[in-house]
Each structure stands twice: as C-alpha cells, then as structure tokens.
Design an enzyme around this catalytic site. Sequence first.
Site, PDB file in Angstrom:
ATOM      1  N   ASP A  39      -8.979  -0.585   2.286  1.00 52.78           N
ATOM      2  CA  ASP A  39      -8.963   0.172   1.027  1.00 52.78           C
ATOM      3  C   ASP A  39     -10.222  -0.113   0.224  1.00 52.78           C
ATOM      4  O   ASP A  39     -10.888   0.792  -0.266  1.00 52.78           O
ATOM      5  CB  ASP A  39      -7.740  -0.214   0.175  1.00 52.78           C
ATOM      6  CG  ASP A  39      -6.477   0.484   0.667  1.00 52.78           C
ATOM      7  OD1 ASP A  39      -6.584   1.178   1.686  1.00 52.78           O
ATOM      8  OD2 ASP A  39      -5.420   0.326   0.049  1.00 52.78           O
ATOM      9  N   THR A  86      -3.373   5.352  -3.860  1.00 53.00           N
ATOM     10  CA  THR A  86      -2.292   6.049  -3.141  1.00 53.00           C
ATOM     11  C   THR A  86      -0.981   5.956  -3.904  1.00 53.00           C
ATOM     12  O   THR A  86      -0.171   6.871  -3.842  1.00 53.00           O
ATOM     13  CB  THR A  86      -2.103   5.444  -1.744  1.00 53.00           C
ATOM     14  OG1 THR A  86      -2.038   4.029  -1.873  1.00 53.00           O
ATOM     15  CG2 THR A  86      -3.246   5.803  -0.850  1.00 53.00           C
ATOM     16  N   THR A  87      -0.761   4.840  -4.602  1.00 55.50           N
ATOM     17  CA  THR A  87       0.481   4.712  -5.378  1.00 55.50           C
ATOM     18  C   THR A  87       0.364   5.502  -6.676  1.00 55.50           C
ATOM     19  O   THR A  87       1.291   6.221  -7.058  1.00 55.50           O
ATOM     20  CB  THR A  87       0.755   3.227  -5.693  1.00 55.50           C
ATOM     21  OG1 THR A  87       0.607   2.481  -4.496  1.00 55.50           O
ATOM     22  CG2 THR A  87       2.148   3.033  -6.217  1.00 55.50           C
ATOM     23  N   ASP A 105       0.845  -1.195   0.000  1.00 60.68           N
ATOM     24  CA  ASP A 105       0.000   0.000   0.000  1.00 60.68           C
ATOM     25  C   ASP A 105       0.885   1.253   0.000  1.00 60.68           C
ATOM     26  O   ASP A 105       1.662   1.468   0.926  1.00 60.68           O
ATOM     27  CB  ASP A 105      -0.882  -0.047   1.254  1.00 60.68           C
ATOM     28  CG  ASP A 105      -1.787   1.154   1.371  1.00 60.68           C
ATOM     29  OD1 ASP A 105      -2.346   1.549   0.331  1.00 60.68           O
ATOM     30  OD2 ASP A 105      -1.932   1.695   2.470  1.00 60.68           O
TER      31      ASP A 105
END
Length: 527
Positions: A387, A94-95, A61
């Site tokens: 998530d 998020t990445t 994550d």
Amino acid sequence: MAIENLFKDEATEEKGERARMASFIGAMAIADLVKTTLGPKGMDKILQSTGRGQSVTVTNDGATILKSLHIDNPAAKVLVDISKVQDDEVGDGTTSVVVLAGELLREAEKLVNAKIHPMTIIAGYRMASECARNALLEKVIDNKLDAEKFKEDLMNIARTTLSSKILSQDKEHFAKLAVDAVMRLKGSTNLESIQIIKKTGGALTESFLDEGFILDKKIGVGQPKRIENAKILVANTAMDTDKVKIYGARVRVDSMAKVAEIEVAEKEKMREKVQKIIGHGINCFVNRQLIYNFPEELFADAGVLAIEHADFDGIERLGLVTGGEIASTFDNPESVKLGHCKLIEEIMIGEDKLIHFSGVAMGQACTIVLRGASPHMLDEAERSLHDALCVLSQTVNDSRVLYGGGYPEMVMAKAVDELAKKTPGKRSHAIEAFSRALVAIPTTIADNAGLDSAELVAQLRAEHHKEGSNAGIDVLTGSVGDMAKLGISEAFKVKHAVLLSATEAAEMILRVDEIITCAPRRREDRM
C-alpha cells in the site's frame, strides 16, 4: 387483466421502496463492517476460509477484507468493487472509500424518507462533490521543486499510510525502506522492479532493503558459488529428458542392449542441447523447469552456474531486471538477448540460502526482505508495505500533498456547507447531507481510538472556521492538533479518488428502484 407471473419460478423481484431499502441496508452493513479498521487505532479482522486447509488471514486492509467476503446483496457488491478499484489505482484509502459511500447512502435514506426524489439528491451530491474537489485543490501543497522538502513529504505520507497498519510500531524504519525503494524508480509507477521476499524468523525491524535482485533458490552442487561480470541466459525449457521415462514411453525392443542404445541417444541429444546453451558464451543459466543431474554435471564442468526451477514470477522479474529475455530455443544465439549483472553470489538470510544478483542492468531494481514471527504477520506486513509503495509511486508523479488526520474532510465539509446555504430549493438538503457524510470520516477515526468524537469534531469544526487552520485529530494525545507540526500528510490523489469513487457509487445505488434476481439456468433449458 393483470399478468400473474412474468418471470420463471425461483426468479424474484423487489420494487420501489423495498428495492431501495435492500440496497441501502446492504451498502450500510458493508460500510459498518470495515468502519472499525479505519485510522491509526483501527482494529484487525480475522478471515477464515471454510475450504481445505482453512487458511487464516489477519488483516486491516479494507480491500483484502471485502475481496474475501462472499456477498449476496447486489448493492454491497458495488462497494466491494469500488474498494478493489481504489486498491488497484492508488493502493490506499480502500476503507475510507467504502465508509464514505456508506455514509452518503445513510444520509440519502433519511432524505428519501422525507419525500425528496432520488434524482434531486443525486443532483445535490454532484454539486457538492464538485465543490469539495475545488476546496481540496485550494489546499494542496506541492514541493516538487525542492528535493529535500519533497523527500520529507514522501516520508510523512509513508508514515501516515503505515500508521494504520501492523507496521505502525516500526513505521520510521519501514517508511525509510519504502521511500528509498520508490526513489530508485525515478518516477515510474511500475512496482515490478521492487521485489518483496518474506522470510519467517527474526523481528520486523530486521527487514532491510537490498539493491539488486534476490532469487529464492540454492546454488547446485559442485558449481561456482560466486561469479563476477555474469552473462545470464534466462530460459523456460525442458532439461529433464536424459532418461527414458518408463511410465510414459512404450518401446518394443528385442534385447536390453537396445534399451541402452536408446538411453545413449537420449543422452547425446541432451549433451548437444547443453553445448548449444553454453555456446551462447554465458556463465549463468537460469531455468524455469527442472535440470537433471546429467546436464547439471555438464554445466558444472563448463564452469556455468545452473539454477533450476526458478518460480515463474521470479524468472520474469529476473529477465526484466537484468535486461534479458526468456528464451526457449537455442539454435541461433545471435537472436537471444542475454541478461547482465556485475556479481552473483550466495547469501544467507536466517536459515535459508538465497542467490543475490547485484549491479543489475536495470538500476532501479531492488529487493525488500521482510522478517517476522509468523507467515500471517509477514503477509500483512507485505500488504501494508505494498500500500505504502503504491501511494508513494503515485505521489512521485503527482506531487500534490494534503495534511491528513481528518483535515481534508473538514475542509471539504466547510466548503460544502457554505454552498448549501447559497443553494435554493430541495437540492440544498442533499448538499447539507453530503457535508454530514464527509464529517463521518474524522468521527470514525476518533471513535475507533475510543475518544469522544462529538466533542472532538465540534472543536475541529470551530478550528476550521479560523483562517489558515491546519487542524486535524491527533489520535495519540486525543485532542485537536496541528497536522503540519505532527507531519501527518496524505497524497492528494488518494483523497481525490476516494471522493469521486464514493460519490459515484452512492449515486449508482440511489438510482435503483427495482432488483430482479434471475432464476438459475437448468440443464433441460439447454435442450
């Protein structure tokens, strides 16, 4: 005459070219660090802390990785922050947000070297992001009115979110769990009422969803193991004062009999308190603090189930779910709000006994019990599931859906490219650069899967020039596939947030032309 030194010793400043270089390099290094975790074939990172216990986290994550890093570079911190915000706001992407911001800066660096002013680049990026957003809006699918299709959309989004995580092997099972849990919320985005309990042992597939609430505690000795139509008093009060604490108290007495009298008085005080609590007409008492043997005995005699030392997170959630409030004084029973549930019983999960509250007042409450081989595995499974739950709860409110697998990026890149051809002046270079940065996401997805990214992205671009194409990268077969048939979907809100955050972060770092590091404050400065 030039001033030699404006700042104190140890303060440093970097100007112009060097400051910009430092920002660009820091941001790109952070982007390259998390780049390999992107997509269904992304790899994991092990984060080991050097503190006591040297705890180890294995994760994929982006936000978790970046949160754990201690970074010195100021521009890199900006990227860490956008990834945290993305995690809090929508839970996924998020990445992607860091990779996109890093690519935008990589393209900007080339333009700055070609003597294009940063403000011109920013103006171009602004136009491009607006254009990309409009291109996305044209391609959204909204099935809010058709319940069956909408549920299928949610399942697809859950599968897509989970496929880049540790749960990808059992994504069917977990997608179903996540969708069921979110459907119970009936449109609220408050994930407090979904509780996740982690129990080691068993396989990941043995995880299940249970309606109601599970408290990770045992039922005391000699107390009823099962209560129907429970009235619950949730409290945070001291129930451990029936013995004189030898260390803390200094009492001068002239005989042992007096000590006994004091103890009896303490006991009486406790008995009164217990009588007051039982006087609320309850049959279950949950306390945040310890309950000593004597009050426990009194509760057992009255047939009240007493649960001690329920952790704070558990007790707050229990209050919320059963509709009760946490009480700490018991003098006027009419002002205390009790919690209700149909049945309290003891259940076994693996080796452990837990207390299960079913038929709670808040109908949407449920508990997901995760099983797995090791604590690291469970932690990562919990992050992945969290998530998925975040994205789904956001999608229930904003039901617009896009296809995934690099499809939205290609749609945006195509629209932005066309805008660049129409725009006169130097801004067109910046707009073109924006389109190249967008293509970096499908490129990275393909690279991480060990595919020939140049070939695939070129095929993908050709596909997108046909009308009404749904093409994206199918990582499993290593070719360009139809995302509608493969059921790879993403929430519009996630993509939208990624686009805006990354553009704004890149813009902020581009504006920098000087970095001043302040000298640390010294003790004698305060005098």
